[in-house]
Scaffold this active site. Structure first.
Site, PDB file in Angstrom:
ATOM      1  N   ASP A 163       3.666   9.029  -1.740  1.00  0.00           N
ATOM      2  CA  ASP A 163       2.223   8.814  -1.484  1.00  0.00           C
ATOM      3  C   ASP A 163       1.615   9.493  -2.588  1.00  0.00           C
ATOM      4  O   ASP A 163       1.444  10.772  -2.402  1.00  0.00           O
ATOM      5  CB  ASP A 163       2.358   9.401  -0.200  1.00  0.00           C
ATOM      6  CG  ASP A 163       0.739   9.638   0.179  1.00  0.00           C
ATOM      7  OD1 ASP A 163      -0.206   9.133  -0.541  1.00  0.00           O
ATOM      8  OD2 ASP A 163       0.519   9.683   1.281  1.00  0.00           O
ATOM      9  N   HIS A 219       0.560  12.402   5.839  1.00  0.00           N
ATOM     10  CA  HIS A 219      -0.447  11.831   6.306  1.00  0.00           C
ATOM     11  C   HIS A 219       0.217  10.706   7.392  1.00  0.00           C
ATOM     12  O   HIS A 219       1.178  10.150   6.883  1.00  0.00           O
ATOM     13  CB  HIS A 219      -1.221  11.270   5.079  1.00  0.00           C
ATOM     14  CG  HIS A 219      -2.662  10.441   5.546  1.00  0.00           C
ATOM     15  ND1 HIS A 219      -2.595   9.263   5.896  1.00  0.00           N
ATOM     16  CD2 HIS A 219      -3.713  10.833   5.471  1.00  0.00           C
ATOM     17  CE1 HIS A 219      -3.887   8.951   6.197  1.00  0.00           C
ATOM     18  NE2 HIS A 219      -4.497   9.925   6.054  1.00  0.00           N
ATOM     19  N   LYS A 264     -10.102   7.421  -3.782  1.00  0.00           N
ATOM     20  CA  LYS A 264     -10.018   8.837  -4.137  1.00  0.00           C
ATOM     21  C   LYS A 264      -9.872   9.192  -5.328  1.00  0.00           C
ATOM     22  O   LYS A 264      -9.580  10.225  -5.576  1.00  0.00           O
ATOM     23  CB  LYS A 264      -8.466   9.287  -3.311  1.00  0.00           C
ATOM     24  CG  LYS A 264      -8.929   8.882  -1.803  1.00  0.00           C
ATOM     25  CD  LYS A 264      -7.492   9.566  -1.042  1.00  0.00           C
ATOM     26  CE  LYS A 264      -7.342   9.279   0.266  1.00  0.00           C
ATOM     27  NZ  LYS A 264      -8.534   9.950   1.137  1.00  0.00           N
ATOM     28  N   GLN A 272      -3.525  11.781  -2.774  1.00  0.00           N
ATOM     29  CA  GLN A 272      -4.100  13.027  -3.217  1.00  0.00           C
ATOM     30  C   GLN A 272      -3.694  13.448  -4.504  1.00  0.00           C
ATOM     31  O   GLN A 272      -4.673  13.889  -5.138  1.00  0.00           O
ATOM     32  CB  GLN A 272      -3.780  14.007  -2.136  1.00  0.00           C
ATOM     33  CG  GLN A 272      -4.422  13.958  -0.845  1.00  0.00           C
ATOM     34  CD  GLN A 272      -5.710  13.937  -0.819  1.00  0.00           C
ATOM     35  OE1 GLN A 272      -6.646  14.603  -1.372  1.00  0.00           O
ATOM     36  NE2 GLN A 272      -6.530  13.156   0.172  1.00  0.00           N
ATOM     37  N   CYS A 299      -5.842  12.872   9.863  1.00  0.00           N
ATOM     38  CA  CYS A 299      -4.797  11.865  10.072  1.00  0.00           C
ATOM     39  C   CYS A 299      -3.521  12.610   9.825  1.00  0.00           C
ATOM     40  O   CYS A 299      -2.619  11.829   8.912  1.00  0.00           O
ATOM     41  CB  CYS A 299      -5.180  10.714   9.125  1.00  0.00           C
ATOM     42  SG  CYS A 299      -6.597   9.911   9.525  1.00  0.00           S
TER      43      CYS A 299
HETATM   44  N1  PLP Z   1      -2.132   9.881   2.280  1.00  0.00           N
HETATM   45  C1  PLP Z   1      -2.630  11.078   1.828  1.00  0.00           C
HETATM   46  C2  PLP Z   1      -2.093  12.102   1.635  1.00  0.00           C
HETATM   47  C3  PLP Z   1      -3.971  10.850   2.078  1.00  0.00           C
HETATM   48  O1  PLP Z   1      -4.722  12.083   1.989  1.00  0.00           O
HETATM   49  C4  PLP Z   1      -4.528   9.497   2.469  1.00  0.00           C
HETATM   50  C5  PLP Z   1      -6.145   9.567   2.840  1.00  0.00           C
HETATM   51  O2  PLP Z   1      -6.590  10.381   3.102  1.00  0.00           O
HETATM   52  C6  PLP Z   1      -3.864   8.707   2.725  1.00  0.00           C
HETATM   53  C7  PLP Z   1      -2.563   8.391   2.543  1.00  0.00           C
HETATM   54  C8  PLP Z   1      -4.362   7.201   3.017  1.00  0.00           C
HETATM   55  O3  PLP Z   1      -5.220   6.628   2.078  1.00  0.00           O
HETATM   56  P1  PLP Z   1      -6.075   5.647   2.376  1.00  0.00           P
HETATM   57  O4  PLP Z   1      -7.018   5.686   3.748  1.00  0.00           O
HETATM   58  O5  PLP Z   1      -7.175   5.329   1.166  1.00  0.00           O
HETATM   59  O6  PLP Z   1      -5.211   4.085   2.348  1.00  0.00           O
END
Ligand code: PLP
Length: 402
Positions: free
Chosen positions: A190, A112, A216, A193, A354
């Site tokens: 990270d 992401h 999430k 998910q 993203c």
């Molecule tokens: N990393 C992954 C794999 C994601 O799917 C997301 C959000 O969709 C993020 C990071 C970023 O999360 P946040 O927008 O809650 O900071």
């Protein structure tokens, strides 16, 4: 437990299948938030009055719950953040003192933007190399390519996702982390998910940092956490300065508080933290393994049902997929598709999600994504797939007619 799921949208019962973007919030969490404001609200770690103690106790209780939930080494190894992006930026900024010209940070092509751009920017500003491990044709991390990047030497940090928000690929975190450590690098996970799809035990996975988002995992927005080993968190230089993160302040010099306050400048989102604790309790009470198994069956069901739609291509075929299925349909723009199914009550996501590097790998600029949670049913997925098929036919007809 989820009042919003009884809503009607555009005159149809809501079929909410956009859980990879944000999950809904159960009454138990909504009640915990309302209850805190009704009975215990006051700023934390500052006042000496009754409510100040009650509020601080509730925040610190939430920290204990979260620490247990992720199997953090200790309660003060959990730092509350605004979410995954905030946590990853905190680590990228806080570790930039480790990066010299010639050093490298390795990410993967699955990432992401939140786990890609902060590292890219840190590398640009420190003169370090920014390396991206490639994917296999199925959409798993190419471990040979990863090993090759590690063997080039001077890799200081590896940052990878536990689960792709586009392909659903579940990555072999424990092995990736071990390989990073053998190369002398820190490993950043990270967890945005993967938190809902697996039982993420920080210590058993052997990661140095784990960043994740409350919204999430049924906790609502504006809150998340960064968990880490004590050593790794102590390595972070504070990114934000202000109240409660300091020990002694003089004109000549300021010293920092101990963990975790050192990394929580200003009034924290303590009600968000309480919501996150309540969400962890909720998920634990439901049974995290049961949730993961049921959600896996929904994803299998979705994959099979979508596979029947003419001209539909499922993105990637990783060894293990969790939480979502992304797809494209010949001659159909995902945005048109999602707009049409929304009119029938079905919430899907469309766009690059993203994650432009992995979209580029797919050869697409946009995909549609169906992501169920444990409150969804196979019947809802069947309805969604029926609507997808209907919408695709309408769009094909419209296209033929010009
Ligand atoms: N990393 C992954 C794999 C994601 O799917 C997301 C959000 O969709 C993020 C990071 C970023 O999360 P946040 O927008 O809650 O900071």
């Amino acid at each position: 437990d989820f009042p919003i799921l009884s809503e009607q949208v555009h005159g149809h019962p809501l079929v909410y299948l956009d859980n990879s973007a944000t999950t809904q919030v159960p009454s138990q969490v909504l009640d915990a938030v309302a209850n805190h404001y009704r009975t215990s609200n006051a700023n934390v770690h500052r006042g000496m009055h009754y409510l100040a103690h009650a509020s601080t106790d509730a925040l610190e209780h939430a920290r204990e719950v979260v620490a247990r939930f992720v199997n953090a080494p200790s309660v003060d190894c959990v730092v509350f953040t605004r979410g995954t992006t905030d946590g990853l930026n905190m680590v990228a900024r806080g570790l930039s003192h480790l990066l010299q010209p010639g050093d490298a940070v390795v990410v993967s092509r699955l990432e992401h933007h939140s786990n890609y751009v902060p590292w890219q920017q840190a590398c640009f500003s420190c003169g370090a190399r920014f390396e991206v491990a490639d994917l296999t044709p199925e959409g798993d991390i190419d471990e040979e390519d990863y090993a090759r990047l590690l063997s080039a030497g001077n890799v200081k940090i590896v940052a990878m996702t536990g689960c792709s928000n586009v392909l659903g690929t579940v990555t072999p975190v424990a092995r990736l982390a071990r390989m990073a450590h053998e190369a002398g690098a820190l490993f950043v996970l990270d967890g945005a998910q993967i938190m809902r799809h697996g039982v993420v035990g920080m210590q058993s996975l052997g990661v140095d940092y784990l960043a994740f988002s409350g919204h999430k995992m049924m906790a609502g927005t504006g809150i998340g956490a960064l968990a880490g080993t004590r050593e790794a968190l102590e390595e972070l230089e504070p990114r934000d300065f202000g109240g409660e993160m300091v020990d002694k302040v003089t004109a000549a010099r300021t010293t920092w508080e101990e963990l975790p306050l050192r990394l929580e400048a200003g009034t924290p989102n303590y009600v968000g933290a309480i919501a996150l604790g309540a969400a962890c309790d909720y998920l634990s009470a439901l049974g995290r393994e049961d949730i993961a198994a049921y959600e896996a069956s929904l994803v299998d069901h979705a994959e099979a049902a979508l596979g029947e739609v003419e001209g539909l291509h499922i993105a990637g075929s990783p060894k293990e997929r969790a939480g979502l299925v992304s797809f494209t349909i010949d001659d159909v723009h995902p945005l048109d598709l999602c707009t049409l199914v929304d009119a029938r009550g079905v919430a899907l996501r469309s766009g690059h999600n993203c994650a432009q590097p992995v979209l580029e790998w797919l050869g697409a600029t946009s995909v549609a994504r169906l992501s169920p949670a444990f409150y969804n049913t196979p019947a809802e997925i069947d309805y969604a797939v029926e609507q997808i098929s209907r919408a695709a036919k309408m769009l094909h007809t419209a296209r033929r007619r010009g």
